[in-house]
Design an enzyme around this catalytic site. Sequence first.
Site, PDB file in Angstrom:
ATOM      1  N   ARG A  12       0.846  -1.194   0.000  1.00 36.60           N
ATOM      2  CA  ARG A  12       0.000   0.000   0.000  1.00 36.60           C
ATOM      3  C   ARG A  12       0.881   1.244   0.000  1.00 36.60           C
ATOM      4  O   ARG A  12       1.160   1.822  -1.040  1.00 36.60           O
ATOM      5  CB  ARG A  12      -0.964  -0.010   1.198  1.00 36.60           C
ATOM      6  CG  ARG A  12      -2.190   0.898   0.994  1.00 36.60           C
ATOM      7  CD  ARG A  12      -1.964   2.362   1.241  1.00 36.60           C
ATOM      8  NE  ARG A  12      -1.590   2.675   2.602  1.00 36.60           N
ATOM      9  CZ  ARG A  12      -1.358   3.896   3.053  1.00 36.60           C
ATOM     10  NH1 ARG A  12      -1.449   4.937   2.229  1.00 36.60           N
ATOM     11  NH2 ARG A  12      -0.985   4.105   4.303  1.00 36.60           N
ATOM     12  N   ASP A  13       1.369   1.616   1.160  1.00 40.44           N
ATOM     13  CA  ASP A  13       2.151   2.840   1.230  1.00 40.44           C
ATOM     14  C   ASP A  13       3.445   2.727   0.433  1.00 40.44           C
ATOM     15  O   ASP A  13       3.958   3.725  -0.073  1.00 40.44           O
ATOM     16  CB  ASP A  13       2.455   3.169   2.692  1.00 40.44           C
ATOM     17  CG  ASP A  13       2.765   4.638   2.910  1.00 40.44           C
ATOM     18  OD1 ASP A  13       2.532   5.433   1.994  1.00 40.44           O
ATOM     19  OD2 ASP A  13       3.241   4.981   3.994  1.00 40.44           O
ATOM     20  N   HIS A 204       3.908   4.612  12.590  1.00 38.97           N
ATOM     21  CA  HIS A 204       4.166   4.548  11.152  1.00 38.97           C
ATOM     22  C   HIS A 204       5.186   5.626  10.817  1.00 38.97           C
ATOM     23  O   HIS A 204       4.874   6.825  10.884  1.00 38.97           O
ATOM     24  CB  HIS A 204       2.865   4.780  10.377  1.00 38.97           C
ATOM     25  CG  HIS A 204       3.041   4.818   8.890  1.00 38.97           C
ATOM     26  ND1 HIS A 204       2.894   3.692   8.104  1.00 38.97           N
ATOM     27  CD2 HIS A 204       3.348   5.836   8.044  1.00 38.97           C
ATOM     28  CE1 HIS A 204       3.112   4.027   6.831  1.00 38.97           C
ATOM     29  NE2 HIS A 204       3.390   5.326   6.773  1.00 38.97           N
ATOM     30  N   HIS A 206       8.548   7.351   8.445  1.00 37.88           N
ATOM     31  CA  HIS A 206       9.255   7.514   7.174  1.00 37.88           C
ATOM     32  C   HIS A 206      10.694   7.922   7.480  1.00 37.88           C
ATOM     33  O   HIS A 206      10.993   8.411   8.565  1.00 37.88           O
ATOM     34  CB  HIS A 206       8.550   8.546   6.293  1.00 37.88           C
ATOM     35  CG  HIS A 206       7.262   8.045   5.719  1.00 37.88           C
ATOM     36  ND1 HIS A 206       7.092   7.777   4.377  1.00 37.88           N
ATOM     37  CD2 HIS A 206       6.088   7.729   6.311  1.00 37.88           C
ATOM     38  CE1 HIS A 206       5.862   7.337   4.163  1.00 37.88           C
ATOM     39  NE2 HIS A 206       5.232   7.295   5.327  1.00 37.88           N
ATOM     40  N   CYS A 237       3.784   9.614   0.283  1.00 38.80           N
ATOM     41  CA  CYS A 237       2.390  10.012   0.070  1.00 38.80           C
ATOM     42  C   CYS A 237       2.287  10.945  -1.127  1.00 38.80           C
ATOM     43  O   CYS A 237       2.972  11.974  -1.167  1.00 38.80           O
ATOM     44  CB  CYS A 237       1.850  10.711   1.319  1.00 38.80           C
ATOM     45  SG  CYS A 237       0.169  11.340   1.125  1.00 38.80           S
ATOM     46  N   ASN A 246       9.132   4.914   3.248  1.00 33.57           N
ATOM     47  CA  ASN A 246       8.897   4.376   4.582  1.00 33.57           C
ATOM     48  C   ASN A 246      10.214   3.909   5.198  1.00 33.57           C
ATOM     49  O   ASN A 246      11.190   3.644   4.495  1.00 33.57           O
ATOM     50  CB  ASN A 246       7.954   3.163   4.493  1.00 33.57           C
ATOM     51  CG  ASN A 246       6.550   3.535   4.118  1.00 33.57           C
ATOM     52  OD1 ASN A 246       5.744   3.912   4.948  1.00 33.57           O
ATOM     53  ND2 ASN A 246       6.242   3.444   2.834  1.00 33.57           N
TER      54      ASN A 246
END
Length: 308
Positions: A12-13, A204, A206, A237, A246
């Site tokens: 996903r990310d 979460h 980065h 994003c 990430n």
Amino acid sequence: MTAPVLRDVTLRDGLQLTGKLLSVQRKVDLVRRLLALGVPALEIGSMARPDLVAPMANTMELVAALTPEELRRCWVWVATPRHVEKAAAAGVRNFQYCFSVSDAHNRANIGRDTADSVAAMPDAVRLAREAGGSIQLCLATAFTCPFDGPVDPERVLAIARDPRTEGADDIVLADTLGQAHPGEVAALVAAVRDRTPPRRVVFHGHDTWGMGVANTLAAVAAGADMVDGALGGLGGCPFAPGASGNTASEDILFATRPDWFTPATLAALVNMSEELLAELGEPNRSRALEGARSKASAFEWVVGGERE
């Protein structure tokens, strides 16, 4: 320090900023290989509009191709009750209901003010419960916003304490831009742990400023039970200028050493990462991956200089 649960968010990310849509079968292969290695949880896709986030376009097809047992370890990003309803109908049982702490980023990312997302959350919780699922409250831009700058921690705490968000099983604190430092991360995680309803805290991170692993370890020391990472440090994003990849799953695992993580597991992850990065035309951002390919052959974690 007990090793946290790693959730790998590559699908996903990790993928959402890439220019290539992976086939459903390729995604199924990645899911099954990661689960077989022992990765406890995965984020496998998003209900975001495919015209805005093209790499997520086949998420529901991926869900349909996985077994209910596999889906119990998989999460899907949602932003509205309608997303939950559609994803649940397809077989999803773990929902990450995400919105931004800052209004400016929420409008850019989801198209509404933060207050509107908070107001809709009870319906999202109800639909997740009716499906027999779990739902997370995911707070993007919990530290800084690309448009408004630093985010007041009290705004995060107010959302976390709002009665309309209390139905969440977990709370995810996202350093969306990777601008936080370990002191900030530890302070916010501890405040959420101590001053909001009890639930699992997820971090979460980065690695924009090289603080990904340090922030992850600070979050765990302060009480985070789950942390997110992506293979090779993929990600970012599309609606957050300045966001980079990430924190790499390989780096987090090398630092935290859960029981299931062995030199053989790292070798398999290194091969998967290199294969995927080459396929996507993306750079490697994992220091552990680099270390695993070093010439220090007496170190058991070294895979070697040649790809297998």
